[in-house]
Design a protein around this motif. Structure first.
Motif, PDB file in Angstrom:
ATOM      1  N   ASN A   1       0.826  -1.214   0.000  1.00  0.00           N
ATOM      2  CA  ASN A   1       0.000   0.000   0.000  1.00  0.00           C
ATOM      3  C   ASN A   1       0.857   1.260   0.000  1.00  0.00           C
ATOM      4  O   ASN A   1       1.911   1.295   0.623  1.00  0.00           O
ATOM      5  CB  ASN A   1      -0.862   0.033   1.258  1.00  0.00           C
ATOM      6  N   CYS A   2       0.363   2.285  -0.664  1.00  0.00           N
ATOM      7  CA  CYS A   2       1.028   3.598  -0.613  1.00  0.00           C
ATOM      8  C   CYS A   2       0.890   4.136   0.802  1.00  0.00           C
ATOM      9  O   CYS A   2      -0.199   4.117   1.374  1.00  0.00           O
ATOM     10  CB  CYS A   2       0.359   4.559  -1.597  1.00  0.00           C
ATOM     11  N   ILE A   3       2.006   4.579   1.397  1.00  0.00           N
ATOM     12  CA  ILE A   3       1.908   5.121   2.752  1.00  0.00           C
ATOM     13  C   ILE A   3       1.953   6.655   2.730  1.00  0.00           C
ATOM     14  O   ILE A   3       2.150   7.282   3.760  1.00  0.00           O
ATOM     15  CB  ILE A   3       3.006   4.564   3.669  1.00  0.00           C
ATOM     16  N   ARG A   4       1.769   7.228   1.574  1.00  0.00           N
ATOM     17  CA  ARG A   4       1.700   8.682   1.410  1.00  0.00           C
ATOM     18  C   ARG A   4       2.902   9.400   2.025  1.00  0.00           C
ATOM     19  O   ARG A   4       2.766  10.421   2.672  1.00  0.00           O
ATOM     20  CB  ARG A   4       0.398   9.209   2.013  1.00  0.00           C
ATOM     21  N   CYS A   5       4.073   8.815   1.833  1.00  0.00           N
ATOM     22  CA  CYS A   5       5.273   9.405   2.423  1.00  0.00           C
ATOM     23  C   CYS A   5       5.729  10.602   1.621  1.00  0.00           C
ATOM     24  O   CYS A   5       6.559  11.376   2.084  1.00  0.00           O
ATOM     25  CB  CYS A   5       6.386   8.369   2.478  1.00  0.00           C
TER      26      CYS A   5
ATOM     27  N   PRO B   1       0.358  16.145   5.303  1.00  0.00           N
ATOM     28  CA  PRO B   1       0.285  16.572   3.897  1.00  0.00           C
ATOM     29  C   PRO B   1       1.499  16.142   3.086  1.00  0.00           C
ATOM     30  O   PRO B   1       2.536  15.796   3.634  1.00  0.00           O
ATOM     31  CB  PRO B   1       0.223  18.102   3.974  1.00  0.00           C
TER      32      PRO B   1
ATOM     33  N   SER C   1      11.988   0.538   1.946  1.00  0.00           N
ATOM     34  CA  SER C   1      10.762  -0.241   2.038  1.00  0.00           C
ATOM     35  C   SER C   1       9.964   0.239   3.235  1.00  0.00           C
ATOM     36  O   SER C   1      10.499   0.879   4.138  1.00  0.00           O
ATOM     37  CB  SER C   1      11.065  -1.728   2.154  1.00  0.00           C
ATOM     38  N   VAL C   2       8.681  -0.068   3.207  1.00  0.00           N
ATOM     39  CA  VAL C   2       7.810   0.334   4.304  1.00  0.00           C
ATOM     40  C   VAL C   2       8.343  -0.243   5.611  1.00  0.00           C
ATOM     41  O   VAL C   2       8.380   0.414   6.639  1.00  0.00           O
ATOM     42  CB  VAL C   2       6.378  -0.161   4.034  1.00  0.00           C
TER      43      VAL C   2
ATOM     44  N   PRO D   1       9.070   3.567  -1.318  1.00  0.00           N
ATOM     45  CA  PRO D   1       9.292   2.479  -0.365  1.00  0.00           C
ATOM     46  C   PRO D   1       8.260   1.369  -0.506  1.00  0.00           C
ATOM     47  O   PRO D   1       8.487   0.265  -0.037  1.00  0.00           O
ATOM     48  CB  PRO D   1       9.187   3.167   0.997  1.00  0.00           C
ATOM     49  N   SER D   2       7.120   1.668  -1.124  1.00  0.00           N
ATOM     50  CA  SER D   2       6.098   0.642  -1.291  1.00  0.00           C
ATOM     51  C   SER D   2       6.242  -0.078  -2.626  1.00  0.00           C
ATOM     52  O   SER D   2       5.408  -0.905  -2.966  1.00  0.00           O
ATOM     53  CB  SER D   2       4.706   1.265  -1.195  1.00  0.00           C
TER      54      SER D   2
ATOM     55  N   GLY E   1      -9.457   1.016   5.353  1.00  0.00           N
ATOM     56  CA  GLY E   1      -8.855   0.214   4.296  1.00  0.00           C
ATOM     57  C   GLY E   1      -7.434  -0.211   4.587  1.00  0.00           C
ATOM     58  O   GLY E   1      -6.771  -0.769   3.739  1.00  0.00           O
ATOM     59  N   GLY E   2      -6.944   0.074   5.792  1.00  0.00           N
ATOM     60  CA  GLY E   2      -5.619  -0.408   6.153  1.00  0.00           C
ATOM     61  C   GLY E   2      -4.535   0.634   5.983  1.00  0.00           C
ATOM     62  O   GLY E   2      -4.808   1.818   5.794  1.00  0.00           O
ATOM     63  N   LEU E   3      -3.305   0.134   6.007  1.00  0.00           N
ATOM     64  CA  LEU E   3      -2.135   1.017   5.975  1.00  0.00           C
ATOM     65  C   LEU E   3      -2.201   1.995   4.800  1.00  0.00           C
ATOM     66  O   LEU E   3      -2.463   1.610   3.677  1.00  0.00           O
ATOM     67  CB  LEU E   3      -0.874   0.160   5.862  1.00  0.00           C
ATOM     68  N   GLY E   4      -1.967   3.247   5.108  1.00  0.00           N
ATOM     69  CA  GLY E   4      -1.879   4.241   4.045  1.00  0.00           C
ATOM     70  C   GLY E   4      -3.196   4.885   3.690  1.00  0.00           C
ATOM     71  O   GLY E   4      -3.238   5.843   2.933  1.00  0.00           O
ATOM     72  N   LYS E   5      -4.299   4.356   4.222  1.00  0.00           N
ATOM     73  CA  LYS E   5      -5.586   4.901   3.805  1.00  0.00           C
ATOM     74  C   LYS E   5      -6.303   5.626   4.932  1.00  0.00           C
ATOM     75  O   LYS E   5      -7.372   6.189   4.719  1.00  0.00           O
ATOM     76  CB  LYS E   5      -6.454   3.774   3.255  1.00  0.00           C
ATOM     77  N   ASN E   6      -5.715   5.592   6.141  1.00  0.00           N
ATOM     78  CA  ASN E   6      -6.377   6.214   7.279  1.00  0.00           C
ATOM     79  C   ASN E   6      -6.131   7.713   7.303  1.00  0.00           C
ATOM     80  O   ASN E   6      -4.991   8.160   7.212  1.00  0.00           O
ATOM     81  CB  ASN E   6      -5.874   5.594   8.576  1.00  0.00           C
ATOM     82  N   PRO E   7      -7.178   8.523   7.413  1.00  0.00           N
ATOM     83  CA  PRO E   7      -6.972   9.966   7.462  1.00  0.00           C
ATOM     84  C   PRO E   7      -6.417  10.436   8.813  1.00  0.00           C
ATOM     85  O   PRO E   7      -5.762  11.474   8.875  1.00  0.00           O
ATOM     86  CB  PRO E   7      -8.359  10.546   7.218  1.00  0.00           C
TER      87      PRO E   7
ATOM     88  N   MET F   1       3.512   9.898   8.249  1.00  0.00           N
ATOM     89  CA  MET F   1       3.421  10.273   6.828  1.00  0.00           C
ATOM     90  C   MET F   1       2.042  10.025   6.226  1.00  0.00           C
ATOM     91  O   MET F   1       1.604  10.745   5.356  1.00  0.00           O
ATOM     92  CB  MET F   1       4.481   9.563   5.998  1.00  0.00           C
ATOM     93  N   VAL F   2       1.357   9.010   6.763  1.00  0.00           N
ATOM     94  CA  VAL F   2       0.054   8.695   6.188  1.00  0.00           C
ATOM     95  C   VAL F   2      -0.933   9.845   6.392  1.00  0.00           C
ATOM     96  O   VAL F   2      -1.702  10.189   5.501  1.00  0.00           O
ATOM     97  CB  VAL F   2      -0.494   7.398   6.806  1.00  0.00           C
TER      98      VAL F   2
ATOM     99  N   ILE G   1      11.238   1.753   6.980  1.00  0.00           N
ATOM    100  CA  ILE G   1      10.785   3.019   7.548  1.00  0.00           C
ATOM    101  C   ILE G   1      10.149   2.778   8.915  1.00  0.00           C
ATOM    102  O   ILE G   1      10.473   3.440   9.901  1.00  0.00           O
ATOM    103  CB  ILE G   1       9.784   3.698   6.594  1.00  0.00           C
ATOM    104  N   MET G   2       9.263   1.782   8.982  1.00  0.00           N
ATOM    105  CA  MET G   2       8.542   1.546  10.226  1.00  0.00           C
ATOM    106  C   MET G   2       9.493   1.119  11.338  1.00  0.00           C
ATOM    107  O   MET G   2       9.400   1.594  12.467  1.00  0.00           O
ATOM    108  CB  MET G   2       7.462   0.481  10.009  1.00  0.00           C
TER     109      MET G   2
END
Lengths: 444, 284, 335
Positions: free
Chosen positions: A366-370, C275, C17-18, A417-418, C114-120, C271-272, C21-22
């Motif tokens: 998934n894109c993590i919007r980094c 902006p 990679s994710v 990274p994704s 929707g999981g990682l990356g989609k949460n506001p 980052m998710v 980063i994590m």
């Protein structure tokens, strides 16, 4: 030290073949010379099956405005004019020649003597370049004579010579600058004369200090040529990035470099121009880097156009075991080849062989919007947004977000990274938006 | 209490008056028949009629004097006749159609020579190379057509890697035809008893080259053309094409095809040569 | 010959990679974690373990059984959420409340979108704020720090945070210097190292700053959000402090307390939910800073970091839509 400011990445350089001097590759048994080797319309064949041709003989003429002549790179008999698999991954028209001997056209000066004087006028030079089928050798293969014809309402101020070679692995331009420095600089003076400009900048990244010193020393004897070291950063070899780095001007969106008074030519093109104008030699051979971590003997070869890639690989010790991917060009912008039978063409700057491990993309998540893709985009675009718009087929929105400004440098996918295939979607989008604009223009 | 009742009611009244005048000023006079026609249309907004949506199509219907060029593929002739009767115009009739996949380059028939890796988009793979099998006109198997189908009438067969059309669901809206970068999908007349015969190949290369990449490619051998008594088959660029308007479904062409490139759909099994045709209907 | 692979360029990748980063974020949180272990001992360990493990389990179960996806719990994002959630909880919180918090953080804060990356919204903050509103008593009775090697205090003693002390003191009519001069009030050094009441991770400003610097060096976060956040807090509180130092605390005090550093480096920079463009990030940081101080000075809660970040999270789609990066070739310059 100068460089461009916006975005950019630092892929590992891996210039493993930079110490290998240019070697002449033995002639192939069969040459496959595609008719469409340039950007624009393919050339039309002017020889028939069974015709005997010499090295340097015109075999296909570029009749459209944006097109280039094609010359025979070998001597022998035309076996057939047929569809041949080329670097595009498709079978396209090509002239297949059975090689017999190595007989050159008499008009070509094959002596090693360097000719410095050039008494031709600007128009005559451009005509000569057109005749000799010179195209941009950086990879885009835009016909050089078209680029040199400055429209009357525009004025060229500077000639920019691209010696950056920012792609990892590739060293063909580097070797050319070291070994053919004098010829190359003369080529630059000829191009300056054709464009009627007083000033030329040669931009070279400072990881090639030997080439930099060599050209600096030679250029000191010529008026108006400035060799400028640049800080290493990809994609400095992009026209717009190079102009920004060298003279600080920004080419407006959707416009050509001429808008800011610049014409950009590759260093290899300058050498080809020298040979064409001073030696009467058409573009029939070029320097190709054969490289890769698993290759036995990484090398720089002087290759006749139309030689199958396989010949280069064999000369360098054969195809390594567990080869996963063969790339024509560099690893950032090159094209993956579907077979080793594909011939070398005017735009082939290198052949990169990657092993099985290197040749797969990282797994996608998934894109993590980094926003790293936004940070590295040298055009200040938002690749993540554009890829999304393209995947959702929102072409109008993509156009508004300037998808056509994308130079396809691949920095976004490189840095993601994704592991998302951002550039794949951007290319689809660019294609579709381009079509939309053309149909719109037709309606009006 | 009283004050608040009065003030609230007056605010309400004032807003009502303002709203009334605004509604008057911006009133759009529209032919009421557009709404009626819109009601009669299926409302799928598929774009199969050539308009952006059902409402645009309804506008066009009301405006047009002649309905013969206008057709809703989803509703078919029944809906168009109803609309025409309501409007007092003459309806054109159009043969019902169905989408047909004109490629049989399955993993078995057209083995993979290279491995594509990247975005699951036929459009991109098409721009990149001639595809995994090497056939420049064959199905890329990444499912742009399935993604474009709004009627659940398509799926990718995991065994053959080819798209399959579910005839009952297909309304011939043409979305998949547009989505395919290689123009493999064609809308053909449904035909009598839903029987169809077509050449399942789009490859225009010379026979030998085409065969190298795919064992069931049309090689342009002219055998079917000679066999056809109705001039329905034409061969252009090494590729045969069966005109569904002229084809009488006599089935004479299919057995003569040396590469089994001609497909018959919904026919009863043949009596003789059962082995060969069984194979064909199986792949269909 | 093996089958060749065909793909579009580029053919080399940066190796990010994710996961990297994590886990980089996890490494950056280690100093603060050690400080909390030092001051709260077993209690801290219990909260962190319960939070992380439950976040992982909830994510696994939801992905596997509700969303029918291949679980991706080893990408580290649930670990980060778990630790961040633990950092926002007092060390004596009952296990079942932590579990509720983890379920809300992962289930509602992350997976429902929707999981990682989609949460506001930042999932950990969603969980924290849910708990803060639902269980205000348990969530605001912070045990007084008890360094592992001292035997002076027992676990049962609880006390308010420095910000809470100020808010309560002001209500009683005291002035800020009076409150601060109280011997039980932690001085700057103590707030810096973390010797005061509060949630697990918000204690030690210096440990959090260390983690932040690590992330900046590793380029996991960019400088825009922290700088804008800190800058706006300093300016905003500075103005009030200059107007009336008897009623408003000084900027340094605001920076070092109430989880400010935790918010600045670890939660606002998520980052998710932050902006994309640099200008957008600056605006977002300033917004976070201003809102934090507004809540701290005039709000009902003594602390405002969580609320401020959550509110600004809601503005992120808007910022992404209207604040665009500068395009190449937009401004024509002639050199």
């Amino acid at each position: 030290m100068k460089t461009f400011q916006m975005g950019g990445v630092h892929p590992p350089e891996n210039k493993i073949s930079e110490k290998a001097a240019i070697e002449v590759l033995p002639l192939p048994q069969k040459a496959f010379i595609p008719l469409g080797q340039n950007l624009g319309a393919p050339a039309k064949a002017v020889v028939d099956k069974g015709a005997l041709v010499k090295v340097g003989q015109l075999i296909a003429s570029g009749e459209a405005f944006i097109s280039a002549n094609v010359h025979s790179s070998v001597s022998g008999k035309v076996a057939r004019i047929d569809n041949v698999l080329d670097h595009s991954g498709y079978r396209n028209k090509a002239i297949v020649i059975d090689v017999e001997g190595d007989e050159w056209e008499e008009s070509i000066d094959r002596s090693p003597a360097v000719i410095r004087e050039c008494n031709l006028s600007s128009e005559e030079i451009i005509q000569k370049i057109k005749e000799m089928g010179i195209v941009g050798l950086g990879g885009a293969t835009f016909p050089t004579h078209v680029k040199l014809m400055v429209p009357t309402d525009k004025k060229a101020e500077f000639l920019i010579i691209n010696g950056v070679e920012c792609e990892p692995y590739l060293t063909s331009d580097h070797r050319l600058m070291l070994e053919k420095g004098e010829e190359l600089i003369i080529g630059v003076t000829i191009l300056m004369k054709a464009l009627k400009v007083e000033k030329a900048f040669i931009g070279i990244e400072n990881n090639k200090s030997d080439a930099l010193e060599n050209l600096k020393r030679i250029a000191a004897d010529y008026k108006g040529i400035e060799v400028q070291p640049l800080k290493v950063k990809y994609p400095q070899g992009g026209e717009k990035q190079l102009i920004k780095a060298l003279i600080g001007r920004e080419v407006p969106s959707g416009k050509l470099p001429l808008e800011v008074g610049c014409v950009v030519q590759n260093i290899g093109t300058a050498f080809a121009v020298y040979e064409a104008v001073q030696k009467n030699k058409p573009l029939i051979e070029r320097v190709v880097t054969l490289t890769g971590k698993s290759v036995k003997k990484p090398a720089n070869y002087l290759v006749r156009i139309g030689t199958p890639v396989n010949n280069l690989i064999e000369t360098s010790g054969g195809l390594p075991e567990k080869t996963g991917k063969i790339i024509s060009g560099g690893p950032m912008m090159g094209k993956a080849l579907v077979s080793t039978e594909v011939p070398v063409v005017k735009g082939t700057s290198g052949i990169l062989i990657m092993n099985e491990k290197e040749s797969h993309r990282p797994l996608m998540s998934n894109c993590i919007r980094c926003a790293r893709c936004i940070g590295v985009c040298p055009m200040g675009l938002e690749p993540v947004l554009l890829a999304q718009l393209s995947a959702n087929e929102r072409w109008e929105d993509a156009e508004r977000e300037r998808i056509l400004d994308c130079i396809e440098c691949g920095s976004c996918h490189f840095t993601c990274p994704s592991g998302r295939p951002l550039l794949d979607y951007l290319r689809v989008g660019k294609n579709k938006v381009g079509q939309l604009i053309r149909t719109r223009a037709k309606k009006i | 209490m009283l004050v608040s009742i009065i003030s609230l009611s007056s605010i309400g009244a004032a807003s009502a008056i303002i709203l009334y005048f605004i509604a008057q000023k911006f009133k759009v006079i529209e032919d009421p028949r557009i709404d009626e026609v819109n009601e009669m249309l299926p409302g799928a907004n598929c774009g199969g009629c050539g308009f952006a949506g059902c409402r645009n199509f309804a506008e066009a219907i009301v405006k047009a004097t002649d309905l013969s060029d206008l057709n809703c593929p989803v509703g078919g002739n029944a809906v168009m006749t109803d609309i025409a009767n309501m409007l007092g115009k003459a309806a054109g009739t159009k043969e019902p159609q169905v989408a047909v996949v004109r490629c049989n380059g399955s993993c078995e028939n057209a083995p993979k020579k290279v491995q594509y890796e990247g975005a699951a988009s036929c459009a991109f793979a098409h721009a990149l190379s001639s595809g995994d099998s090497g056939c420049p006109d064959g199905c890329l198997g990444l499912g742009d057509c399935v993604a474009s189908c709004k009627f659940d009438a398509m799926y990718m067969d995991p065994v053959t890697c080819l798209p399959v059309i579910i005839e009952e669901n297909c309304v011939a809206c043409g979305a998949c035809v547009k989505a395919c970068p290689r123009n493999i999908i064609e809308l053909r007349n449904v035909g009598k008893k839903s029987r169809r015969i077509y050449v399942s190949c789009m490859n225009t290369e010379k026979g030998g080259v085409a065969r190298k990449n795919c064992s069931v490619a049309c090689i342009g051998c002219f055998k079917c053309e000679k066999e056809c008594a109705f001039d329905a088959i034409t061969i252009k660029n090494n590729l045969a094409y069966i005109d569904y308007e002229k084809c009488k479904l006599c089935r004479k062409c299919a057995p003569v095809c040396p590469t089994n490139a001609i497909h018959e759909i919904n026919f009863p099994p043949r009596k003789e040569k059962t082995e060969k045709t069984a194979k064909i209907t199986e792949t269909v | 010959m093996d089958t060749l692979t065909i793909s579009g360029s580029p053919h080399v990748f940066g190796g990010q990679s994710v996961k990297k980063i994590m886990y980089g974020v996890v490494i950056a949180m280690i100093p603060a974690m050690l400080v909390s272990l030092y001051f709260f001992g077993f209690g801290a360990l219990r909260v962190i373990l319960v939070s992380v493990v439950s976040c992982l389990i909830f994510e696994y179960l939801i992905q596997k059984h509700l969303m029918k996806l291949e679980p991706t719990i080893n990408d580290g994002s649930a670990v980060v959420t778990g630790i961040l959630l633990a950092f926002n909880l007092p060390s004596n919180l009952p296990v079942w409340i932590i579990l509720v918090g983890a379920l809300v953080a992962i289930g509602i804060g992350k997976m429902s979108f929707g999981g990682l990356g989609k949460n506001p919204f930042n999932p950990a903050l969603v969980g924290r704020v849910f708990l803060l509103i639902s269980f205000p008593v348990q969530m605001t009775s912070w045990p007084v720090p008890k360094p592992v090697f001292s035997s002076a205090l027992t676990d049962a003693v609880t006390g308010p945070t420095p910000l809470g002390l100020i808010k309560d003191g002001l209500k009683l009519g005291k002035t800020v210097p009076e409150i601060m001069s109280d011997p039980t009030f932690p001085d700057y050094i103590q707030t810096l190292i973390g010797n005061h009441g509060g949630s697990l991770g918000e204690m030690s400003a210096i440990a959090l700053i260390l983690g932040g610097i690590y992330m900046l060096i590793r380029k996991i976060i960019t400088w825009e959000i922290p700088v804008a956040y800190i800058g706006s807090v300093v300016i905003f509180t500075g103005i009030f402090w200059l107007i009336d130092p008897t009623y408003y605390a000084d900027p340094l005090f605001h920076l070092l307390t109430g989880g400010m550093m935790l918010g600045v480096f670890f939660m606002a920079t998520d980052m998710v939910s932050s902006p994309m463009s640099r200008t957008g990030q600056l605006i977002y940081g300033v917004g976070c800073g201003v809102l934090t101080i507004l809540i701290r000075i005039w709000g009902a809660y003594p602390e405002g970091v969580s609320f401020a970040i959550l509110i600004m999270n809601a503005f992120v789609p808007l910022l992404n839509k209207y604040i665009k990066p500068k395009r190449f070739g937009e401004v024509v310059k002639h050199g």
